[in-house]
Design a protein around this motif. Structure first.
Motif, PDB file in Angstrom:
ATOM      1  N   ALA A 234     -43.463  57.308  79.767  1.00 30.88           N
ATOM      2  CA  ALA A 234     -42.512  58.423  79.822  1.00 30.88           C
ATOM      3  C   ALA A 234     -42.740  59.441  78.704  1.00 30.88           C
ATOM      4  CB  ALA A 234     -41.088  57.892  79.746  1.00 30.88           C
ATOM      5  N   LEU A 235     -43.815  59.287  77.966  1.00 36.32           N
ATOM      6  CA  LEU A 235     -44.068  60.160  76.816  1.00 36.32           C
ATOM      7  C   LEU A 235     -44.575  61.516  77.312  1.00 36.32           C
ATOM      8  CD1 LEU A 235     -43.767  59.694  73.759  1.00 36.32           C
ATOM      9  CD2 LEU A 235     -46.195  59.116  73.692  1.00 36.32           C
ATOM     10  N   ALA A 236     -43.647  62.427  77.567  1.00 36.30           N
ATOM     11  CA  ALA A 236     -43.988  63.702  78.212  1.00 36.30           C
ATOM     12  C   ALA A 236     -44.954  64.531  77.377  1.00 36.30           C
ATOM     13  CB  ALA A 236     -42.712  64.493  78.491  1.00 36.30           C
ATOM     14  N   GLU A 237     -44.811  64.497  76.055  1.00 35.90           N
ATOM     15  CA  GLU A 237     -45.683  65.338  75.232  1.00 35.90           C
ATOM     16  C   GLU A 237     -47.144  64.915  75.355  1.00 35.90           C
ATOM     17  OE1 GLU A 237     -46.450  66.793  70.640  1.00 35.90           O
ATOM     18  OE2 GLU A 237     -44.477  65.980  71.151  1.00 35.90           O
ATOM     19  N   ALA A 238     -47.406  63.628  75.579  1.00 28.90           N
ATOM     20  CA  ALA A 238     -48.791  63.186  75.758  1.00 28.90           C
ATOM     21  C   ALA A 238     -49.381  63.799  77.024  1.00 28.90           C
ATOM     22  CB  ALA A 238     -48.856  61.666  75.819  1.00 28.90           C
ATOM     23  N   HIS A 239     -48.600  63.828  78.118  1.00 37.04           N
ATOM     24  CA  HIS A 239     -49.060  64.490  79.340  1.00 37.04           C
ATOM     25  C   HIS A 239     -49.291  65.984  79.094  1.00 37.04           C
ATOM     26  CE1 HIS A 239     -48.742  61.237  82.252  1.00 37.04           C
ATOM     27  NE2 HIS A 239     -47.552  60.919  81.772  1.00 37.04           N
ATOM     28  N   LEU A 240     -48.386  66.588  78.334  1.00 36.06           N
ATOM     29  CA  LEU A 240     -48.506  68.016  78.044  1.00 36.06           C
ATOM     30  C   LEU A 240     -49.803  68.306  77.296  1.00 36.06           C
ATOM     31  CD1 LEU A 240     -46.688  70.635  78.276  1.00 36.06           C
ATOM     32  CD2 LEU A 240     -46.094  70.211  75.883  1.00 36.06           C
ATOM     33  N   ARG A 241     -50.112  67.483  76.322  1.00 34.68           N
ATOM     34  CA  ARG A 241     -51.319  67.705  75.525  1.00 34.68           C
ATOM     35  C   ARG A 241     -52.588  67.394  76.327  1.00 34.68           C
ATOM     36  NH1 ARG A 241     -50.589  69.173  70.508  1.00 34.68           N
ATOM     37  NH2 ARG A 241     -48.442  69.225  69.771  1.00 34.68           N
ATOM     38  N   LEU A 242     -52.522  66.418  77.208  1.00 31.69           N
ATOM     39  CA  LEU A 242     -53.659  66.169  78.092  1.00 31.69           C
ATOM     40  C   LEU A 242     -53.897  67.374  79.002  1.00 31.69           C
ATOM     41  CD1 LEU A 242     -53.085  62.424  79.021  1.00 31.69           C
ATOM     42  CD2 LEU A 242     -55.039  63.362  77.760  1.00 31.69           C
ATOM     43  N   THR A 263     -43.128  68.222  84.262  1.00 31.54           N
ATOM     44  CA  THR A 263     -41.964  68.810  84.934  1.00 31.54           C
ATOM     45  C   THR A 263     -41.031  67.737  85.475  1.00 31.54           C
ATOM     46  OG1 THR A 263     -43.230  70.779  85.545  1.00 31.54           O
ATOM     47  CG2 THR A 263     -41.242  70.328  86.821  1.00 31.54           C
ATOM     48  N   GLN A 264     -41.597  66.666  86.010  1.00 30.37           N
ATOM     49  CA  GLN A 264     -40.796  65.575  86.553  1.00 30.37           C
ATOM     50  C   GLN A 264     -40.165  64.714  85.462  1.00 30.37           C
ATOM     51  OE1 GLN A 264     -43.742  63.584  88.926  1.00 30.37           O
ATOM     52  NE2 GLN A 264     -43.876  65.240  90.431  1.00 30.37           N
ATOM     53  N   PRO A 269     -36.678  72.132  76.560  1.00 25.92           N
ATOM     54  CA  PRO A 269     -37.025  73.562  76.705  1.00 25.92           C
ATOM     55  C   PRO A 269     -38.421  73.908  76.212  1.00 25.92           C
ATOM     56  CG  PRO A 269     -34.789  73.334  75.878  1.00 25.92           C
ATOM     57  CD  PRO A 269     -35.396  71.956  75.857  1.00 25.92           C
ATOM     58  N   ASN A 270     -38.875  73.250  75.143  1.00 22.07           N
ATOM     59  CA  ASN A 270     -40.234  73.507  74.659  1.00 22.07           C
ATOM     60  C   ASN A 270     -41.266  73.104  75.702  1.00 22.07           C
ATOM     61  OD1 ASN A 270     -39.311  74.477  72.232  1.00 22.07           O
ATOM     62  ND2 ASN A 270     -39.684  72.594  71.095  1.00 22.07           N
ATOM     63  N   HIS A 271     -41.040  71.947  76.332  1.00 25.21           N
ATOM     64  CA  HIS A 271     -41.961  71.486  77.369  1.00 25.21           C
ATOM     65  C   HIS A 271     -41.921  72.411  78.585  1.00 25.21           C
ATOM     66  CE1 HIS A 271     -41.576  67.104  75.683  1.00 25.21           C
ATOM     67  NE2 HIS A 271     -42.214  67.919  74.870  1.00 25.21           N
ATOM     68  N   VAL A 272     -40.717  72.770  79.016  1.00 23.48           N
ATOM     69  CA  VAL A 272     -40.571  73.654  80.177  1.00 23.48           C
ATOM     70  C   VAL A 272     -41.276  74.989  79.915  1.00 23.48           C
ATOM     71  CG1 VAL A 272     -38.923  74.905  81.631  1.00 23.48           C
ATOM     72  CG2 VAL A 272     -38.424  72.555  80.908  1.00 23.48           C
ATOM     73  N   TYR A 273     -41.100  75.511  78.712  1.00 23.81           N
ATOM     74  CA  TYR A 273     -41.734  76.778  78.335  1.00 23.81           C
ATOM     75  C   TYR A 273     -43.245  76.694  78.445  1.00 23.81           C
ATOM     76  CZ  TYR A 273     -43.138  80.699  75.323  1.00 23.81           C
ATOM     77  OH  TYR A 273     -43.720  81.840  74.822  1.00 23.81           O
ATOM     78  N   LEU A 274     -43.839  75.657  77.816  1.00 24.50           N
ATOM     79  CA  LEU A 274     -45.293  75.556  77.802  1.00 24.50           C
ATOM     80  C   LEU A 274     -45.857  75.259  79.185  1.00 24.50           C
ATOM     81  CD1 LEU A 274     -45.784  73.702  74.411  1.00 24.50           C
ATOM     82  CD2 LEU A 274     -46.388  76.071  74.939  1.00 24.50           C
ATOM     83  N   VAL A 275     -45.162  74.432  79.961  1.00 26.87           N
ATOM     84  CA  VAL A 275     -45.609  74.158  81.328  1.00 26.87           C
ATOM     85  C   VAL A 275     -45.733  75.467  82.107  1.00 26.87           C
ATOM     86  CG1 VAL A 275     -44.880  73.219  83.557  1.00 26.87           C
ATOM     87  CG2 VAL A 275     -44.826  71.771  81.516  1.00 26.87           C
ATOM     88  N   ASN A 276     -44.706  76.299  82.044  1.00 25.57           N
ATOM     89  CA  ASN A 276     -44.720  77.553  82.809  1.00 25.57           C
ATOM     90  C   ASN A 276     -45.676  78.585  82.222  1.00 25.57           C
ATOM     91  OD1 ASN A 276     -42.673  77.499  85.134  1.00 25.57           O
ATOM     92  ND2 ASN A 276     -41.538  76.548  83.459  1.00 25.57           N
ATOM     93  N   LEU A 277     -45.800  78.588  80.904  1.00 24.91           N
ATOM     94  CA  LEU A 277     -46.760  79.504  80.277  1.00 24.91           C
ATOM     95  C   LEU A 277     -48.180  79.174  80.731  1.00 24.91           C
ATOM     96  CD1 LEU A 277     -46.930  81.803  78.091  1.00 24.91           C
ATOM     97  CD2 LEU A 277     -47.494  79.980  76.458  1.00 24.91           C
ATOM     98  N   TRP A 278     -48.514  77.890  80.764  1.00 27.21           N
ATOM     99  CA  TRP A 278     -49.878  77.491  81.130  1.00 27.21           C
ATOM    100  C   TRP A 278     -50.113  77.581  82.638  1.00 27.21           C
ATOM    101  CZ3 TRP A 278     -49.737  72.558  77.585  1.00 27.21           C
ATOM    102  CH2 TRP A 278     -49.710  72.977  76.245  1.00 27.21           C
ATOM    103  N   LEU A 279     -49.089  77.266  83.429  1.00 29.13           N
ATOM    104  CA  LEU A 279     -49.230  77.459  84.874  1.00 29.13           C
ATOM    105  C   LEU A 279     -49.455  78.939  85.191  1.00 29.13           C
ATOM    106  CD1 LEU A 279     -46.518  75.090  86.422  1.00 29.13           C
ATOM    107  CD2 LEU A 279     -49.012  74.880  86.637  1.00 29.13           C
ATOM    108  N   GLY A 280     -48.729  79.798  84.486  1.00 31.99           N
ATOM    109  CA  GLY A 280     -48.930  81.231  84.670  1.00 31.99           C
ATOM    110  C   GLY A 280     -50.352  81.645  84.330  1.00 31.99           C
ATOM    111  N   ASP A 281     -50.878  81.060  83.257  1.00 27.18           N
ATOM    112  CA  ASP A 281     -52.246  81.368  82.842  1.00 27.18           C
ATOM    113  C   ASP A 281     -53.249  80.942  83.921  1.00 27.18           C
ATOM    114  OD1 ASP A 281     -54.338  82.112  81.033  1.00 27.18           O
ATOM    115  OD2 ASP A 281     -54.599  79.988  80.570  1.00 27.18           O
TER     116      ASP A 281
END
Length: 375
Positions: A234-242, A263-264, A269-281
């Motif tokens: 459940a360590l979301a930040e590890a998925h984010l960094r991968l 996302t799941q 908010p930090n995770h949501v922000y970066l997910v959408n920033l990178w998806l946008g990219d």
């Protein structure tokens, strides 16, 4: 005048207290006197005289503090009798000493004295090790404390020091997801800082060599994040960094997979922000302008002060021929008057995504105070 302990002894202290692996004979009469003075300061700290105790211990020469800790790490056969007869051998008292040095170290860091910070946290870790009878466990207080210290170093851009500290902790406390995550973050941060530049007068590094080293660090970081996830899925930040590492190597498909997992798993908010920033990219590179704009808008909603999302959204609008709207987006950003250096998660991403370190330490201090009478 500031006193310094010899370089070899200081290095041992910075790598986890002067204590680890040493076998020291029972302290001499002079050493007993120093021990008595030292533990008097600790007991003042325990009694609530926090500021005077921090000020006093900060004034002690480093060699004197190091001698106290070296004296305290006695022969294993003597420990049971000492624990029964002396308060300073009880875990609660040892951990209080660790917190006193932690506070002294943090105060030194506020004064930008990184060497003094390192010295005090090295001593603190020694006391935490002794409090755990040198058998610290994953997720325990010593582990959480070490992660907090490493994240302080990361937030100050000290990637090499953080990595060295976490490498040591990882050998002492194996299979700790939080340690692995922080260690991977340190390696990833080092990779981002690598350049071929050199100091004035020195020869620049070979760009190919820098590229290889950067790739090795990123690969090592990815391995650590994956290991962390085997321990804590459940360590979301590890998925984010991968996901970020996948983007850096051009693997957008893998990145999207990891971002969907974040996302799941997380509403941070930090995770949501970066997910959408990178998806946008990713979508922007595919020239999916509307989808990219939608992602950037979601990023702005998650962190309204995040400058990167405004800039990205304005750029997409400009590409879509909506120049007036692009200017309006930037006007909206400037109107917010953002001054915080941690307002944008992308700004602090290389430093660890954790700017709430004061609260993290406060929780540890409170835990130690609550258990100060533990046997």
């Amino acid at each position: 005048m500031r006193h310094f302990i010899p370089a070899a002894a200081l290095m041992l202290t910075l790598l986890g207290g002067v204590s680890h692996g040493q076998r020291v004979q029972v302290a001499s009469e002079q050493e007993q006197w120093i021990l008595g003075e030292y533990w008097t300061v600790v007991k003042r700290y325990q009694s609530g005289q926090t500021a005077p105790a921090i000020k006093e211990i900060s004034s002690w020469p480093q060699d004197r503090i190091a001698k106290v800790q070296a004296s305290q790490f006695q022969q294993e056969t003597q420990l049971d009798d000492l624990r029964a007869s002396k308060a300073e051998w009880r875990p609660g008292t040892l951990r209080a000493a660790a917190m006193l040095h932690t506070e002294a170290g943090l105060e030194a860091l506020r004064q930008r004295d990184i060497s003094q910070f390192q010295f005090h946290v090295g001593i603190a870790d020694g006391w935490l090790s002794l409090a755990d009878d040198r058998t610290s466990i994953p997720g325990g207080l010593r582990s959480r404390w070490n992660v907090a210290v490493a994240r302080v170093l990361l937030l100050n851009g000290e990637f090499v020091l953080a990595e060295a500290s976490l490498d040591r902790v990882n050998t002492k406390i194996a299979d700790d997801a939080a340690v692995l995550l922080a260690l991977g973050t340190a390696k990833e941060g080092r990779a981002r800082r690598l350049t071929a530049d050199a100091p004035a007068g020195a020869k620049p590094r070979d760009p190919a060599e820098v590229k290889r080293e950067r790739a090795e660090l990123r690969a090592a970081a990815a391995t650590l994040f994956e290991r962390a996830l085997t321990l804590d899925p459940a360590l979301a930040e590890a998925h984010l960094r991968l996901a970020r590492l996948a983007i850096d190597r051009g693997d957008d498909a893998r990145a999207e997979q990891e971002l969907r997992t974040v996302t799941q798993a997380s509403t941070d908010p930090n995770h949501v922000y970066l997910v959408n920033l990178w998806l946008g990219d990713i979508r922007e590179r595919r020239k999916q302008w509307n989808a990219a704009a939608e992602s950037y808008v979601e990023a702005v909603k998650a962190r309204p002060d995040g400058q990167s999302a405004y800039v990205a959204l304005a750029h997409v609008l400009h590409e879509m021929g909506q120049g007036v709207q692009a200017v309006g987006v930037m006007d909206r950003w400037f109107a917010r008057g953002v001054t915080s250096p941690v307002a944008d998660p992308w700004w602090i991403y290389p430093l660890g995504l954790d700017a709430r370190l004061e609260a993290r330490f406060d929780a540890i201090f409170a835990e130690v105070r609550a258990a100060k009478d533990a046997k």
